[in-house]
Design a protein around this motif. Structure first.
Motif, PDB file in Angstrom:
ATOM      1  N   LEU A 123     -28.176  24.192 -20.772  1.00  0.00           N
ATOM      2  CA  LEU A 123     -27.480  24.921 -19.716  1.00  0.00           C
ATOM      3  C   LEU A 123     -26.571  23.992 -18.927  1.00  0.00           C
ATOM      4  CD1 LEU A 123     -27.175  27.477 -17.849  1.00  0.00           C
ATOM      5  CD2 LEU A 123     -29.038  26.496 -16.514  1.00  0.00           C
ATOM      6  N   TYR A 124     -27.120  22.880 -18.470  1.00  0.00           N
ATOM      7  CA  TYR A 124     -26.334  21.974 -17.638  1.00  0.00           C
ATOM      8  C   TYR A 124     -25.225  21.290 -18.415  1.00  0.00           C
ATOM      9  CZ  TYR A 124     -28.823  22.677 -13.335  1.00  0.00           C
ATOM     10  OH  TYR A 124     -29.315  23.235 -12.190  1.00  0.00           O
ATOM     11  N   CYS A 125     -25.481  20.926 -19.665  1.00  0.00           N
ATOM     12  CA  CYS A 125     -24.429  20.289 -20.467  1.00  0.00           C
ATOM     13  C   CYS A 125     -23.265  21.250 -20.704  1.00  0.00           C
ATOM     14  CB  CYS A 125     -24.990  19.804 -21.798  1.00  0.00           C
ATOM     15  SG  CYS A 125     -25.978  18.302 -21.652  1.00  0.00           S
ATOM     16  N   VAL A 126     -23.582  22.487 -21.079  1.00  0.00           N
ATOM     17  CA  VAL A 126     -22.531  23.476 -21.351  1.00  0.00           C
ATOM     18  C   VAL A 126     -21.763  23.800 -20.080  1.00  0.00           C
ATOM     19  CG1 VAL A 126     -22.108  25.889 -22.007  1.00  0.00           C
ATOM     20  CG2 VAL A 126     -23.676  24.501 -23.358  1.00  0.00           C
ATOM     21  N   LEU A 127     -22.493  24.111 -19.015  1.00  0.00           N
ATOM     22  CA  LEU A 127     -21.830  24.555 -17.793  1.00  0.00           C
ATOM     23  C   LEU A 127     -21.071  23.440 -17.090  1.00  0.00           C
ATOM     24  CD1 LEU A 127     -24.402  27.045 -16.261  1.00  0.00           C
ATOM     25  CD2 LEU A 127     -22.321  27.545 -17.550  1.00  0.00           C
ATOM     26  N   SER A 128     -21.596  22.220 -17.104  1.00  0.00           N
ATOM     27  CA  SER A 128     -20.873  21.130 -16.437  1.00  0.00           C
ATOM     28  C   SER A 128     -19.557  20.854 -17.157  1.00  0.00           C
ATOM     29  CB  SER A 128     -21.723  19.863 -16.351  1.00  0.00           C
ATOM     30  OG  SER A 128     -22.050  19.366 -17.629  1.00  0.00           O
ATOM     31  N   ALA A 129     -19.536  20.995 -18.490  1.00  0.00           N
ATOM     32  CA  ALA A 129     -18.282  20.815 -19.234  1.00  0.00           C
ATOM     33  C   ALA A 129     -17.309  21.951 -18.926  1.00  0.00           C
ATOM     34  CB  ALA A 129     -18.568  20.747 -20.729  1.00  0.00           C
ATOM     35  N   GLU A 130     -17.805  23.184 -18.945  1.00  0.00           N
ATOM     36  CA  GLU A 130     -16.947  24.331 -18.619  1.00  0.00           C
ATOM     37  C   GLU A 130     -16.393  24.228 -17.201  1.00  0.00           C
ATOM     38  OE1 GLU A 130     -18.523  28.238 -21.096  1.00  0.00           O
ATOM     39  OE2 GLU A 130     -19.081  28.004 -19.007  1.00  0.00           O
ATOM     40  N   ALA A 131     -17.231  23.749 -16.284  1.00  0.00           N
ATOM     41  CA  ALA A 131     -16.880  23.743 -14.857  1.00  0.00           C
ATOM     42  C   ALA A 131     -15.863  22.669 -14.486  1.00  0.00           C
ATOM     43  CB  ALA A 131     -18.138  23.586 -14.008  1.00  0.00           C
ATOM     44  N   THR A 132     -15.417  21.869 -15.450  1.00  0.00           N
ATOM     45  CA  THR A 132     -14.327  20.934 -15.131  1.00  0.00           C
ATOM     46  C   THR A 132     -13.037  21.700 -14.856  1.00  0.00           C
ATOM     47  OG1 THR A 132     -13.815  20.644 -17.489  1.00  0.00           O
ATOM     48  CG2 THR A 132     -15.316  19.037 -16.478  1.00  0.00           C
ATOM     49  N   ALA A 133     -12.949  22.937 -15.338  1.00  0.00           N
ATOM     50  CA  ALA A 133     -11.793  23.788 -15.031  1.00  0.00           C
ATOM     51  C   ALA A 133     -11.890  24.236 -13.573  1.00  0.00           C
ATOM     52  CB  ALA A 133     -11.766  25.001 -15.960  1.00  0.00           C
TER      53      ALA A 133
END
Length: 199
Positions: free
Chosen positions: A107-117
């Motif tokens: 969850l954190y790996c996916v979302l932290s990457a997405e949240a760079t936008a």
């Protein structure tokens, strides 16, 4: 409050927890943008409007999931108010704990990457989370220095930022390597090499 009303509140809390658990799994599997509220509702055995009763928007559900997991981890990390080397040990313990929680790590790996936008609903959350993580880790290293157990050539500011980056990188290696990366062992060796006392 009547017994019936208390049971209603307890049932509502239990359903809310179930929604958070299913949403965490779905966000970890598909990311925020790919996750479907209707699928989460179906997994919880409720209607889409029933889910919206608890969480009116997808964004509110995402932030509730993140805040819930952070609250649980923060309580564990801060129990007994560890400082300096003891708090660095607690971070290694968190890596050990995460080795048994693949869904949360995903969850954190996916979302932290997405949240760079910048337009991602969790962008602000992750900016603040990383700022806090680096700051508290820098403080732990500074406390270790004040206690005379940090090597002279280790800068607490740089060490704090490097440790958070190492933890995140190890999580990705662990996820991609079917869990064969010893996250806690690598962290223990890294921190141990920075100290003048056994770690």
């Amino acid at each position: 409050m009547t017994g019936e009303r208390r049971r209603g509140y307890a049932k509502g809390r239990a359903k809310r927890e179930e929604i958070l658990d299913q949403a965490m799994a779905m966000f970890g599997e598909a990311g925020y943008r790919g996750a479907s509220l209707r699928v989460i509702a179906t997994r919880c055995g409720i209607s889409h409007p029933g889910l919206l009763h608890h969480f009116p928007t997808k964004e509110s559900l995402l932030l509730a999931v993140l805040e819930h997991r952070d609250a649980v981890d923060a309580q564990w990390l801060e129990e007994g108010r560890p400082t300096g080397v003891d708090r660095l040990r607690r971070l290694v313990g968190l890596a050990e704990l995460n080795a048994g929680r693949r869904g949360i790590v995903e969850l954190y790996c996916v979302l932290s990457a997405e949240a760079t936008a910048a337009d991602h609903p969790a962008h602000g959350y992750f900016v603040e989370r990383y700022r806090d993580s680096v700051r508290t880790t820098e403080v732990s290293y500074a406390e270790a220095r004040a206690a005379g157990v940090l090597r002279e050539d280790v800068d607490p500011g740089a060490a704090g930022r490097q440790l958070i980056a190492l933890m995140d990188g190890l999580q990705i290696q662990w996820l991609l390597g079917d869990g064969d990366t010893d996250m806690a062992g690598v962290l223990r060796a890294h921190i141990g090499a920075q100290l003048t006392v056994p770690f």
